[in-house]
Design an enzyme around this catalytic site. Sequence first.
Site, mmCIF file in Angstrom:
data_model
loop_
_atom_site.group_PDB
_atom_site.id
_atom_site.type_symbol
_atom_site.label_atom_id
_atom_site.label_comp_id
_atom_site.label_asym_id
_atom_site.label_seq_id
_atom_site.Cartn_x
_atom_site.Cartn_y
_atom_site.Cartn_z
ATOM 1 N N HIS A 276 0.865 -1.194 0.000
ATOM 2 C CA HIS A 276 0.000 0.000 0.000
ATOM 3 C C HIS A 276 0.891 1.230 0.000
ATOM 4 O O HIS A 276 1.945 1.248 0.622
ATOM 5 C CB HIS A 276 -0.883 0.003 1.265
ATOM 6 C CG HIS A 276 -2.066 0.902 1.153
ATOM 7 N ND1 HIS A 276 -1.988 2.240 1.415
ATOM 8 C CD2 HIS A 276 -3.341 0.656 0.781
ATOM 9 C CE1 HIS A 276 -3.178 2.790 1.221
ATOM 10 N NE2 HIS A 276 -4.023 1.846 0.835
ATOM 11 N N ASP B 273 -7.892 -5.492 0.094
ATOM 12 C CA ASP B 273 -8.340 -6.333 -1.024
ATOM 13 C C ASP B 273 -7.946 -7.788 -0.886
ATOM 14 O O ASP B 273 -8.350 -8.617 -1.704
ATOM 15 C CB ASP B 273 -7.747 -5.777 -2.336
ATOM 16 C CG ASP B 273 -8.319 -4.410 -2.641
ATOM 17 O OD1 ASP B 273 -7.542 -3.450 -2.787
ATOM 18 O OD2 ASP B 273 -9.553 -4.288 -2.669
HETATM 19 C C1 SDX Z 1 -6.254 0.027 -2.775
HETATM 20 O O1 SDX Z 1 -4.487 4.524 -1.899
HETATM 21 C C2 SDX Z 1 -5.410 3.897 -1.286
HETATM 22 O O2 SDX Z 1 -5.803 4.236 -0.187
HETATM 23 C C3 SDX Z 1 -6.033 2.740 -2.037
HETATM 24 C C4 SDX Z 1 -7.026 1.896 -1.274
HETATM 25 C C5 SDX Z 1 -8.313 2.630 -1.010
HETATM 26 O O3 SDX Z 1 -9.047 2.240 -0.075
HETATM 27 O O4 SDX Z 1 -8.659 3.557 -1.781
HETATM 28 O O5 SDX Z 1 -6.466 1.484 -0.039
HETATM 29 C C6 SDX Z 1 -7.415 0.639 -2.063
HETATM 30 O O6 SDX Z 1 -6.020 0.368 -3.905
HETATM 31 C C7 SDX Z 1 -5.362 -0.933 -2.027
HETATM 32 C C8 SDX Z 1 -4.121 -1.408 -2.878
HETATM 33 C C9 SDX Z 1 -4.583 -2.511 -3.799
HETATM 34 N N1 SDX Z 1 -3.558 -2.839 -4.789
HETATM 35 C C10 SDX Z 1 -2.913 -4.052 -4.736
HETATM 36 O O7 SDX Z 1 -3.070 -4.894 -3.848
HETATM 37 C C11 SDX Z 1 -2.001 -4.290 -5.932
HETATM 38 C C12 SDX Z 1 -0.655 -4.845 -5.430
HETATM 39 N N2 SDX Z 1 0.028 -3.755 -4.723
HETATM 40 C C13 SDX Z 1 1.008 -2.981 -5.458
HETATM 41 O O8 SDX Z 1 0.712 -2.796 -6.795
HETATM 42 C C14 SDX Z 1 1.477 -1.750 -4.680
HETATM 43 O O9 SDX Z 1 1.757 -2.167 -3.416
HETATM 44 C C15 SDX Z 1 0.578 -0.524 -4.608
HETATM 45 C C16 SDX Z 1 0.120 -0.071 -5.968
HETATM 46 C C17 SDX Z 1 -0.587 -0.786 -3.757
HETATM 47 C C18 SDX Z 1 1.407 0.588 -3.949
HETATM 48 O O10 SDX Z 1 2.392 0.933 -4.870
HETATM 49 P P1 SDX Z 1 3.510 2.036 -4.488
HETATM 50 O O11 SDX Z 1 3.188 2.759 -3.257
HETATM 51 O O12 SDX Z 1 3.753 2.835 -5.720
HETATM 52 O O13 SDX Z 1 4.721 1.151 -4.105
HETATM 53 P P2 SDX Z 1 5.815 0.778 -5.123
HETATM 54 O O14 SDX Z 1 5.159 0.251 -6.352
HETATM 55 O O15 SDX Z 1 6.752 1.923 -5.232
HETATM 56 O O16 SDX Z 1 6.508 -0.449 -4.385
HETATM 57 C C19 SDX Z 1 7.555 -0.211 -3.474
HETATM 58 C C20 SDX Z 1 8.416 -1.451 -3.578
HETATM 59 C C21 SDX Z 1 8.798 -1.787 -5.026
HETATM 60 O O17 SDX Z 1 10.042 -2.449 -4.968
HETATM 61 P P3 SDX Z 1 11.402 -1.550 -5.333
HETATM 62 O O18 SDX Z 1 11.158 -0.961 -6.722
HETATM 63 O O19 SDX Z 1 11.469 -0.491 -4.258
HETATM 64 O O20 SDX Z 1 12.525 -2.550 -5.288
HETATM 65 O O21 SDX Z 1 7.666 -2.586 -3.103
HETATM 66 C C22 SDX Z 1 7.477 -3.502 -4.173
HETATM 67 C C23 SDX Z 1 7.754 -2.769 -5.474
HETATM 68 O O22 SDX Z 1 8.257 -3.661 -6.467
HETATM 69 N N3 SDX Z 1 6.073 -3.930 -4.117
HETATM 70 C C24 SDX Z 1 5.657 -5.188 -4.283
HETATM 71 C C25 SDX Z 1 4.276 -5.150 -4.095
HETATM 72 N N4 SDX Z 1 3.885 -3.893 -3.838
HETATM 73 C C26 SDX Z 1 4.997 -3.139 -3.859
HETATM 74 N N5 SDX Z 1 6.335 -6.336 -4.578
HETATM 75 C C27 SDX Z 1 5.563 -7.452 -4.680
HETATM 76 N N6 SDX Z 1 4.208 -7.494 -4.515
HETATM 77 C C28 SDX Z 1 3.536 -6.364 -4.224
HETATM 78 N N7 SDX Z 1 2.196 -6.402 -4.054
#
Ligand code: SDX
Length: 429
Positions: free
Chosen positions: A305, A363
């Site tokens: 998140h 989720d």
């Molecule tokens: C919702 O914003 C909100 O409040 C949203 C929400 C709401 O109520 O409105 O809470 C609802 O959207 C919840 C989130 C649902 N999405 C997912 O579950 C999809 C999987 N999650 C990821 O796509 C990700 O965690 C996000 C999109 C939720 C957050 O992305 P960020 O903040 O941009 O984080 P990032 O992509 O910069 O990740 C940071 C690091 C990265 O590694 P590095 O590049 O630093 O080496 O963490 C890794 C990412 O690769 N990472 C993950 C991961 N999520 C982040 N690695 C593996 N699996 C994951 N799920």
Amino acid sequence: MTDQAKLMLGGKTAELEVRSGSVGPDVMDISSLYKRTGAFTYDPGFSSTASCESKITYIDGDEGILMHRGYPIEQLAERGDFLETCYLLLYGELPTAREKDDFVHRVTHHTMVHEQMSRFYSGFRRDAHPMAVMVGSVGALSAFYHDSTDIADPHQRMVASIRMIAKTPTLGAMAYKYHIGQPFVYPRNELSYAENFLHMCFAVPCEPYKINPVLARAMDRIFILHADHEQNASTSTVRLAGSSGANPFACIAAGIACLWGPAHGGANEAALNMLGEIGHKDRIPEFIARAKDKNDPFRLMGFGHRVYKNYDPRAKIMQQTCHEVLEELGIKDDPLLEVAMELEHIALNDDYFVEKKLYPNVDFYSGITLKALGFPTTMFTVLFAVARTVGWIAQWKEMIEDPQQRIGRPRQLYTGATHRDYVPIDQRG
Ligand code: SDX
């Protein structure tokens, strides 16, 4: 005396006013920065940017705190109900008994949609994704309810708000019925909001539909958990769309379109599909390895998140609700739940996820719960949109009613071609 921050740039010094909220991080007011320094700030994912001032929802990502108007989500989910939470988000206070009765009466008596809407649906293919239908049908509301699109009129703003909260469940249920080829079921005024939604989705003309109070309570709690969440992507979309003066129905349709993405509200559908693809806990290590592999775009859906760097408080309540629903339905040893719990256990003890503070979000368990309630995965994000409508509307109203409100218009860092003259086609290449 408010604090100040000093920024030195190109021999110029800009003193920025630092403002404190009632709780949470301070902000540096950079609204005059460009005028004073000729430079923009740069924050493409808005990780360090407060886009507005708000009194509606507060999140502390490090502590795993979520409050609506100061009330912790755990208490609202445990002791309140969804329409009471809607009142709180819209008006800022918990309703008295009389206020609540009046609010429930107003919402209940706006749940029907214009009969012409049913003809609108028949333009879609039956196999259209229900979220595509929701984007279209909610946007179309502005073609039916012209008498509540004047955003300058407080009365019309409230009428549009009530209409949206009342009608999105009806439109969502109609999207489901159309998808499965069953007749639309009209709302019933004697039912509660959650009971009415389950009835519109699962009742058929051939026999009475029996409401299960445990499942209806779970549905209501799921709506509460998804009601609002600060300035997330879809809420920011609604605010930006609304800042141009667009009517509220069109703004909510824009929010629904944004919510559909798998990185946002579409994650509940993607998380369940992922658990199905994993299939058995023996295959979890393979998927954990893929999630950690920089060359593999795969991510663990339902994990991570932007704000929560601790357990999403909603995920805990959702997991408990999931167990209640499975127990009520006599579903023992659900293979997807088994995979989910083992996946959570492994991930929470894996250095990669611990170091990056990736925890299950709202989720992760919602998909298993919604599937057990009888919804197909394509309906999961529709349910999220139905619940989030009140949050979008409350945030839209707060923006419109802010006397400082102006159209949102971000700038950019331009790295494209600098000036060059046109070349006739016979002189190119
Ligand atoms: C919702 O914003 C909100 O409040 C949203 C929400 C709401 O109520 O409105 O809470 C609802 O959207 C919840 C989130 C649902 N999405 C997912 O579950 C999809 C999987 N999650 C990821 O796509 C990700 O965690 C996000 C999109 C939720 C957050 O992305 P960020 O903040 O941009 O984080 P990032 O992509 O910069 O990740 C940071 C690091 C990265 O590694 P590095 O590049 O630093 O080496 O963490 C890794 C990412 O690769 N990472 C993950 C991961 N999520 C982040 N690695 C593996 N699996 C994951 N799920």
